[in-house]
Design a protein around this motif. Structure first.
Motif, PDB file in Angstrom:
ATOM      1  N   LEU A 206     -32.908   1.646   2.723  1.00  0.00           N
ATOM      2  CA  LEU A 206     -31.826   1.411   4.169  1.00  0.00           C
ATOM      3  C   LEU A 206     -31.232   3.284   3.544  1.00  0.00           C
ATOM      4  CD1 LEU A 206     -30.750  -1.776   4.746  1.00  0.00           C
ATOM      5  CD2 LEU A 206     -32.922  -0.467   5.278  1.00  0.00           C
ATOM      6  N   ALA A 207     -29.987   3.471   4.477  1.00  0.00           N
ATOM      7  CA  ALA A 207     -28.760   4.504   4.134  1.00  0.00           C
ATOM      8  C   ALA A 207     -28.232   3.739   3.041  1.00  0.00           C
ATOM      9  CB  ALA A 207     -28.903   4.897   6.170  1.00  0.00           C
ATOM     10  N   ALA A 208     -27.710   4.235   2.302  1.00  0.00           N
ATOM     11  CA  ALA A 208     -26.113   4.197   1.733  1.00  0.00           C
ATOM     12  C   ALA A 208     -25.263   4.950   1.547  1.00  0.00           C
ATOM     13  CB  ALA A 208     -27.384   3.612   0.210  1.00  0.00           C
ATOM     14  N   THR A 209     -25.287   6.082   2.972  1.00  0.00           N
ATOM     15  CA  THR A 209     -24.234   7.059   2.458  1.00  0.00           C
ATOM     16  C   THR A 209     -22.942   7.050   2.998  1.00  0.00           C
ATOM     17  OG1 THR A 209     -24.870   7.531   4.525  1.00  0.00           O
ATOM     18  CG2 THR A 209     -25.677   9.114   2.578  1.00  0.00           C
ATOM     19  N   THR A 210     -23.163   5.680   3.268  1.00  0.00           N
ATOM     20  CA  THR A 210     -21.504   4.660   4.520  1.00  0.00           C
ATOM     21  C   THR A 210     -20.720   4.234   2.730  1.00  0.00           C
ATOM     22  OG1 THR A 210     -22.014   4.967   6.552  1.00  0.00           O
ATOM     23  CG2 THR A 210     -20.060   3.214   5.969  1.00  0.00           C
ATOM     24  N   PRO A 211     -21.035   2.956   2.298  1.00  0.00           N
ATOM     25  CA  PRO A 211     -20.486   2.671   1.185  1.00  0.00           C
ATOM     26  C   PRO A 211     -20.114   3.382   0.494  1.00  0.00           C
ATOM     27  CG  PRO A 211     -22.959   2.137   1.667  1.00  0.00           C
ATOM     28  CD  PRO A 211     -23.321   2.976   2.495  1.00  0.00           C
ATOM     29  N   LEU A 212     -21.048   4.377  -0.132  1.00  0.00           N
ATOM     30  CA  LEU A 212     -20.837   5.230  -1.578  1.00  0.00           C
ATOM     31  C   LEU A 212     -19.537   6.321  -0.527  1.00  0.00           C
ATOM     32  CD1 LEU A 212     -24.431   7.248  -2.534  1.00  0.00           C
ATOM     33  CD2 LEU A 212     -22.791   5.639  -3.504  1.00  0.00           C
ATOM     34  N   ALA A 213     -19.047   6.318   0.290  1.00  0.00           N
ATOM     35  CA  ALA A 213     -18.617   7.506   0.969  1.00  0.00           C
ATOM     36  C   ALA A 213     -17.524   6.637   0.741  1.00  0.00           C
ATOM     37  CB  ALA A 213     -18.645   8.586   2.422  1.00  0.00           C
ATOM     38  N   MET A 214     -17.044   5.663   1.215  1.00  0.00           N
ATOM     39  CA  MET A 214     -16.031   4.507   1.008  1.00  0.00           C
ATOM     40  C   MET A 214     -15.725   4.263   0.044  1.00  0.00           C
ATOM     41  SD  MET A 214     -14.710   3.736   3.798  1.00  0.00           S
ATOM     42  CE  MET A 214     -14.338   2.115   3.809  1.00  0.00           C
ATOM     43  N   LEU A 215     -17.132   4.512  -1.661  1.00  0.00           N
ATOM     44  CA  LEU A 215     -16.620   4.309  -3.125  1.00  0.00           C
ATOM     45  C   LEU A 215     -15.981   5.213  -3.424  1.00  0.00           C
ATOM     46  CD1 LEU A 215     -17.046   2.447  -5.297  1.00  0.00           C
ATOM     47  CD2 LEU A 215     -19.250   3.329  -5.694  1.00  0.00           C
ATOM     48  N   ALA A 216     -15.929   6.591  -2.701  1.00  0.00           N
ATOM     49  CA  ALA A 216     -15.682   7.363  -3.770  1.00  0.00           C
ATOM     50  C   ALA A 216     -14.838   7.551  -3.199  1.00  0.00           C
ATOM     51  CB  ALA A 216     -16.839   9.498  -2.384  1.00  0.00           C
ATOM     52  N   GLY A 217     -13.949   7.434  -1.485  1.00  0.00           N
ATOM     53  CA  GLY A 217     -12.746   7.320  -1.709  1.00  0.00           C
ATOM     54  C   GLY A 217     -11.440   6.267  -2.364  1.00  0.00           C
ATOM     55  N   ILE A 218     -12.399   5.678  -2.566  1.00  0.00           N
ATOM     56  CA  ILE A 218     -11.797   4.307  -2.965  1.00  0.00           C
ATOM     57  C   ILE A 218     -11.469   5.151  -4.400  1.00  0.00           C
ATOM     58  CG2 ILE A 218     -11.962   2.551  -4.716  1.00  0.00           C
ATOM     59  CD1 ILE A 218     -13.366   1.304  -2.571  1.00  0.00           C
ATOM     60  N   THR A 219     -12.536   5.851  -5.471  1.00  0.00           N
ATOM     61  CA  THR A 219     -12.040   6.202  -6.993  1.00  0.00           C
ATOM     62  C   THR A 219     -10.786   8.059  -6.495  1.00  0.00           C
ATOM     63  OG1 THR A 219     -14.223   5.524  -6.678  1.00  0.00           O
ATOM     64  CG2 THR A 219     -13.333   7.196  -8.355  1.00  0.00           C
ATOM     65  N   CYS A 220     -11.140   8.048  -5.149  1.00  0.00           N
ATOM     66  CA  CYS A 220      -9.458   9.273  -4.702  1.00  0.00           C
ATOM     67  C   CYS A 220      -8.708   8.724  -5.175  1.00  0.00           C
ATOM     68  CB  CYS A 220     -10.352  10.369  -3.705  1.00  0.00           C
ATOM     69  SG  CYS A 220     -12.271  11.359  -4.483  1.00  0.00           S
ATOM     70  N   ALA A 221      -8.388   8.056  -4.386  1.00  0.00           N
ATOM     71  CA  ALA A 221      -7.236   6.934  -3.919  1.00  0.00           C
ATOM     72  C   ALA A 221      -6.704   6.867  -5.512  1.00  0.00           C
ATOM     73  CB  ALA A 221      -7.006   6.016  -3.576  1.00  0.00           C
ATOM     74  N   CYS A 222      -7.474   6.024  -6.007  1.00  0.00           N
ATOM     75  CA  CYS A 222      -7.131   5.754  -7.348  1.00  0.00           C
ATOM     76  C   CYS A 222      -6.644   6.623  -8.120  1.00  0.00           C
ATOM     77  CB  CYS A 222      -7.794   4.621  -8.137  1.00  0.00           C
ATOM     78  SG  CYS A 222      -8.085   3.061  -6.765  1.00  0.00           S
ATOM     79  N   VAL A 223      -7.594   6.918  -8.703  1.00  0.00           N
ATOM     80  CA  VAL A 223      -7.308   8.768  -9.761  1.00  0.00           C
ATOM     81  C   VAL A 223      -6.353   9.720  -9.260  1.00  0.00           C
ATOM     82  CG1 VAL A 223      -7.981  11.084 -10.504  1.00  0.00           C
ATOM     83  CG2 VAL A 223      -9.792   8.946  -9.994  1.00  0.00           C
ATOM     84  N   ALA A 224      -5.715   9.210  -8.048  1.00  0.00           N
ATOM     85  CA  ALA A 224      -4.262   9.813  -6.820  1.00  0.00           C
ATOM     86  C   ALA A 224      -3.165   9.553  -7.002  1.00  0.00           C
ATOM     87  CB  ALA A 224      -4.506  10.528  -5.787  1.00  0.00           C
ATOM     88  N   LEU A 225      -3.357   8.440  -7.302  1.00  0.00           N
ATOM     89  CA  LEU A 225      -1.167   7.274  -7.087  1.00  0.00           C
ATOM     90  C   LEU A 225      -1.970   6.257  -8.165  1.00  0.00           C
ATOM     91  CD1 LEU A 225      -1.902   5.706  -3.126  1.00  0.00           C
ATOM     92  CD2 LEU A 225      -1.008   8.427  -4.261  1.00  0.00           C
ATOM     93  N   MET A 226      -2.707   5.983  -9.009  1.00  0.00           N
ATOM     94  CA  MET A 226      -3.206   5.175 -10.336  1.00  0.00           C
ATOM     95  C   MET A 226      -1.782   5.121 -11.085  1.00  0.00           C
ATOM     96  SD  MET A 226      -3.203   2.008  -9.726  1.00  0.00           S
ATOM     97  CE  MET A 226      -4.215   0.370  -8.119  1.00  0.00           C
ATOM     98  N   PRO A 227      -2.761   6.598 -11.282  1.00  0.00           N
ATOM     99  CA  PRO A 227      -1.353   7.327 -13.214  1.00  0.00           C
ATOM    100  C   PRO A 227       0.120   6.760 -12.642  1.00  0.00           C
ATOM    101  CG  PRO A 227      -3.553   8.543 -12.661  1.00  0.00           C
ATOM    102  CD  PRO A 227      -3.055   7.859 -10.914  1.00  0.00           C
ATOM    103  N   PHE A 228       0.361   7.108 -11.447  1.00  0.00           N
ATOM    104  CA  PHE A 228       1.707   7.128 -11.239  1.00  0.00           C
ATOM    105  C   PHE A 228       2.121   5.400 -10.564  1.00  0.00           C
ATOM    106  CE2 PHE A 228       0.108  11.166  -9.105  1.00  0.00           C
ATOM    107  CZ  PHE A 228       1.640  12.111  -9.673  1.00  0.00           C
ATOM    108  N   ALA A 229       1.650   4.729 -10.894  1.00  0.00           N
ATOM    109  CA  ALA A 229       1.796   3.500 -10.609  1.00  0.00           C
ATOM    110  C   ALA A 229       2.263   2.680 -11.943  1.00  0.00           C
ATOM    111  CB  ALA A 229       1.650   2.815  -9.550  1.00  0.00           C
ATOM    112  N   SER A 230       1.162   3.326 -12.734  1.00  0.00           N
ATOM    113  CA  SER A 230       1.132   3.012 -14.304  1.00  0.00           C
ATOM    114  C   SER A 230       1.876   3.491 -15.301  1.00  0.00           C
ATOM    115  CB  SER A 230      -0.205   3.252 -14.987  1.00  0.00           C
ATOM    116  OG  SER A 230      -1.091   3.345 -13.797  1.00  0.00           O
ATOM    117  N   ALA A 231       2.643   4.549 -14.615  1.00  0.00           N
ATOM    118  CA  ALA A 231       3.987   5.583 -15.983  1.00  0.00           C
ATOM    119  C   ALA A 231       4.888   4.511 -15.234  1.00  0.00           C
ATOM    120  CB  ALA A 231       3.680   6.943 -15.590  1.00  0.00           C
TER     121      ALA A 231
END
Length: 218
Positions: A185-210
């Protein structure tokens, strides 16, 4: 930053808490599943994407308790907090080192472990793609959990309880992408959501961790 990355990589391999430990745990989970549910190929093929993703998630979680604990004990964290390098950047480097020693080996080993669970041939590419997109988020979120519990005796269990709920969206979309790919089946939608989650975590989590680490070091 490059020197800090080299140091963390050297410590991870020297201590044996990254590459070998995560892969061994991932292999054990993969081997135990057929023993627990039986060797029926159709059933194993159906559950393989979810089992492989869950095994990778738990393997990433296994080495997080030592991500900052050793640096806290020898005073390295105090030096990093007062160094010219921003603490957010230092924690990002530590998350990258964790991914290189734990997440990346899991991504590379996943196709081999998929054979043990009779993963459908069409699912290998999607499994590797989903793990490659999702495991960086696991490392970054794990760094936040390590910063939150640093200095707490036996904080590993508390850290697991705190960050496992944060892992759920990554697990859902990662396993769904691998499952859809295995079923053709087409898996582009969950992959796009997964990529969005990763980008958000990489952008925001270091500031929360610090932020939580600075409070913990006071």
């Amino acid at each position: 930053m490059r020197a800090l990355l080299k140091r963390d990589l050297a410590l991870a391999f020297r201590a044996g808490g990254g590459f070998g430990l995560g892969l061994a745990f991932f292999l054990i989970v993969t081997l135990l599943v057929p023993f627990s549910i039986g060797p029926e190929p159709g059933l194993l093929s159906a559950i393989a994407p979810g089992v492989l993703w869950l095994g990778a998630l738990l393997a990433c979680l296994l080495s997080l308790d030592r991500l900052l604990a050793l640096d806290y004990e020898d005073g390295t964290l105090d030096l990093l907090a007062t160094a010219p390098l921003p603490l957010e950047a230092a924690l990002s480097v530590k998350a990258l080192a964790h991914w290189l020693t734990t997440g990346l080996p899991l991504v590379l080993a996943a196709p081999l472990f998929g054979l043990l669970l009779n993963l459908a041939p069409s699912g290998y590419v999607w499994l590797v793609a989903s793990l490659a997109l999702g495991t960086p988020a696991l490392s970054v979120i794990g760094t936040f959990g390590a910063a939150l519990t640093v200095g707490i005796k036996r904080g590993g269990l508390l850290m697991s309880l705190l960050i496992l709920p944060l892992y759920v969206p990554t697990l859902i979309f990662g396993a769904e992408a691998a499952r859809r790919g295995a079923e053709g089946l087409a898996a582009t939608t969950p992959l796009a959501m997964l990529a969005g989650i990763t980008c958000a975590c990489v952008a925001l989590m270091p500031f929360a961790s610090a932020a939580v680490l600075r409070m913990g070091l006071r």
